[in-house]
Design an enzyme around this catalytic site. Structure first.
Site, short mmCIF file in Angstrom:
data_model
loop_
_atom_site.label_atom_id
_atom_site.label_comp_id
_atom_site.label_asym_id
_atom_site.label_seq_id
_atom_site.Cartn_x
_atom_site.Cartn_y
_atom_site.Cartn_z
N ARG A 1 -31.72 63.09 -16.33
CA ARG A 1 -30.36 63.45 -15.91
C ARG A 1 -29.58 63.96 -17.13
O ARG A 1 -29.75 63.45 -18.25
CB ARG A 1 -29.70 62.20 -15.33
CG ARG A 1 -28.28 62.38 -14.80
CD ARG A 1 -28.23 63.26 -13.59
NE ARG A 1 -26.97 63.11 -12.86
CZ ARG A 1 -26.56 63.98 -11.95
NH1 ARG A 1 -27.28 65.04 -11.64
NH2 ARG A 1 -25.43 63.78 -11.30
N THR B 1 -29.61 72.31 -6.04
CA THR B 1 -30.61 71.24 -6.17
C THR B 1 -31.89 71.64 -5.43
O THR B 1 -31.89 72.53 -4.59
CB THR B 1 -30.05 69.89 -5.64
OG1 THR B 1 -28.76 69.66 -6.21
CG2 THR B 1 -30.94 68.73 -5.95
N ASP C 1 -20.04 65.92 -11.40
CA ASP C 1 -20.53 64.71 -10.73
C ASP C 1 -19.90 63.44 -11.30
O ASP C 1 -20.06 62.36 -10.75
CB ASP C 1 -22.06 64.62 -10.81
CG ASP C 1 -22.74 65.37 -9.67
OD1 ASP C 1 -22.04 65.81 -8.75
OD2 ASP C 1 -23.97 65.50 -9.70
N1 GLY Z 1 -25.65 67.27 -8.55
C1 GLY Z 1 -26.06 66.60 -7.37
C2 GLY Z 1 -26.45 65.20 -7.60
O1 GLY Z 1 -26.97 64.89 -8.65
O2 GLY Z 1 -26.23 64.36 -6.78
#
Ligand code: GLY
Length: 580
Positions: free
Chosen positions: A118, A391, A433
């Site tokens: 991430r 995504t 996010d």
């Molecule tokens: N950017 C979408 C997620 O990580 O939930």
């Protein structure tokens, strides 16, 4: 596959009425116990699948992975190839400027882990980064341009995947992606549609516009997209490993490009970045073992919470309307907790054991009224329907029984739109996010609190939910893109698999979604009958028909009893699943 009465009922309803498949035979009564773990039960002779399978969102990515399996690579090598190929051919969905989670199961010792690639906030980031002088959130600044980009994790994740789990060198597993970037591929309609939507973001970046547009416009149908800078960057990654991206020429170009356009990255941000292995969230449900994403994803925790609540509802719902109502109410409550508690485990204490305990779920559902919707407390926000081009997800099973479920993102379609010159790397806008301001919604309508506030080096909370589901007879590998709706889509896939619904049906069936705020029960066309819509409205639900289909699920099912392997790609997307 088992033919218990409940499953037979569901199979019959599939044949007769495809509409509300996910409602059938939920059998909520089973107790679900949650625990974290890294080793599946590995006793007894290890059965191997007769075939391997890959399901991904793009035929060229599936082909890249199959090529690596054919060359003697395992599922983890294939995952490197598919990740890299998707970054090239689906540049709007994921990429080397983004991040994601690879859920891994290694067959020989049943080791299970979540590789967390991430993105992280730059070290110069701070909690008010996206607030104006009046203290108001400026959404555009968290979605467009280099300030919206977290430090990418996908390159580090691939290096760790290859070095820790693969058997082929990166030069070989990245080669299909290098070829696709250098030689090009023909873009599809999905590309053109989202490029039109993000046109201003791409135009704002000269290198982004040069790479993804033609004369500053959406490329014409049949356009061949070549990305030579990206091919060079991938070759530096292949030869240099982690340092081939996070140091040297690539790092210097990334940082100077970002800073020249007003961003705050430093070379230290890149040099410090590491992918991290985390224990997945593991739980039992009706004799199935669920393995899913741990924080900084909210996916696994929310899946377990919802399944626990469904188990705790007494009496169990009987009609389809009651089942939709129950499912909606459990989604509502789980997403409320997402906003309250979840964030980066390296930065915040989270009561995961409590949140995923059946007793806690029983408490959450105590105010459930079988006849009335429980209102969420508003502020209302608009939530754009994420059709799944932001995504991406892929699933892999190899003949040794190794499994990968990976969900990867650059956040919004085409991410920040920003490409640092000379890199070919399209940067994410994953900073959106984070919770930029307590109680204020992000682009997906999600609100958050202190746990997900921006801090230097912190990972932003995600909804990505790569998932394994396993019974004594069956293994399922699944996941989907779709922003905040990812978790409820995976949930409906899990319920379909548990109920014995055929794979191609639980992938295709119309879906519903509720995420606490905004207080809406969203449904795809065909998910609810007119009578159900009327009854749910009368119960106090605010219904919203989604104008576009949501998700792009990629799933594999391995029947261990007969060795048969099936794979399916969501009919909503343009992906390809292949068993061989
Ligand atoms: N950017 C979408 C997620 O990580 O939930």
């Amino acid at each position: 596959m088992s033919t218990s009465p409940g499953r037979a009922d569901v199979a019959r309803s599939v044949a007769g009425r495809r509409r509300a498949l996910w409602l059938g035979g939920l059998g909520f009564a089973a107790l679900l116990l949650a625990s974290a773990g890294v080793r599946a039960a590995c006793d007894g002779p290890q059965v191997r699948p007769a075939q391997a399978a890959i399901a991904s969102a793009h035929p060229l990515a599936t082909e890249a992975g199959l090529k690596i399996l054919d060359a003697g690579g395992n599922a983890f090598d294939a995952a490197v190839a598919v990740t890299a190929a998707l970054a090239v051919v689906e540049p709007y969905g994921s990429g080397f400027g983004g991040g994601g989670f690879w859920l891994l199961h290694r067959a020989h010792d049943c080791h299970e882990t979540m590789l967390d690639g991430r993105e992280r906030a730059p070290l110069a980031a701070h909690r008010d980064l996206f607030l104006d002088d009046a203290g108001q959130f400026v959404p555009e600044s968290a979605l467009v341009g280099p300030l919206s980009a977290g430090i990418p994790g996908t390159p580090a994740g691939l290096v760790q995947l290859a070095e820790g789990y693969g058997r082929l060198p990166l030069a070989q597993t990245l080669a299909p992606a290098v070829g696709l970037a250098r030689d090009g591929f023909d873009i599809g309609d999905g590309y053109r549609r989202v490029a039109a939507w993000r046109l201003s973001a791409l135009r704002a970046s000269p290198a982004g516009a040069a790479q993804f547009l033609v004369d500053d416009e959406v490329p014409p149908r049949g356009h061949r997209l070549r990305q030579p800078d990206l091919a060079d960057t991938l070759e530096r990654l292949a030869s240099g490993g982690h340092a081939g991206f996070y140091a040297g020429e690539t790092a210097e170009r990334l940082v100077s490009g970002v800073r020249a356009a007003g961003g705050i990255w430093t070379l230290e941000d890149l040099a410090e970045y590491r992918a991290v292995e985390r224990e997945p969230i593991v739980a039992q449900f009706r004799g199935w073992r669920l393995v899913s994403a741990a924080p900084p994803s909210s996916g696994g925790v929310l899946l377990v919470q919802i399944l626990n609540m469904l188990s705790a509802i007494e009496p169990q719902p009987e009609s389809d309307t009651q089942r939709v109502h129950a499912l909606t109410e459990t989604m509502r409550r789980a997403y409320r907790d997402r906003a309250r508690y979840l964030g980066d485990p390296d930065h915040v204490e989270m009561p995961i054991e409590r949140l995923t305990h059946p007793h806690y779920a029983a408490g959450l559902i105590r105010d459930f009224d079988p006849t009335r919707a429980t209102p969420s407390t508003t502020p209302e926000t608009d939530v754009p329907a994420s059709e799944g081009r932001d995504t991406t997800h892929f699933s892999i099973l190899d003949r040794e029984g190794n499994r990968v479920a990976a969900t990867l993102s650059i956040n919004y379609p085409f991410g920040s739109g920003f490409v640092p010159p000379g890199t070919g790397v399209l940067l994410n806008d994953e900073m959106d996010d984070f919770s930029a301001q307590p109680g204020v919604a992000n682009a997906y309508g999600l609100v958050g609190g202190e746990a997900n506030a921006i801090a230097p080096g912190k990972r932003m909370l995600s909804s990505m939910s790569p998932t394994f589901l396993e019974s004594s007879e069956t293994v399922a590998i699944l996941g989907t893109p779709g922003g905040s709706r990812i978790i409820t889509m995976v949930l409906q896939g899990v319920l379909g698999a548990v109920d014995g619904v055929p794979l191609e049906d639980w992938i295709a069936r119309p879906r519903i979604h509720h995420q606490y705020l905004p207080d809406r029960l969203e449904f795809e066309s065909g998910a609810l009958s007119p009578a159900e819509q009327r009854d749910l409205t009368a119960m106090g639900h605010r219904l919203e028909l989604l104008i576009r289909p949501i998700g792009d699920m990629q799933a594999i099912l391995w029947d261990r009893a007969n060795g048969q392997v099936k794979a399916a790609s969501d009919p909503r997307g343009a992906g390809h699943a292949e068993v061989r």
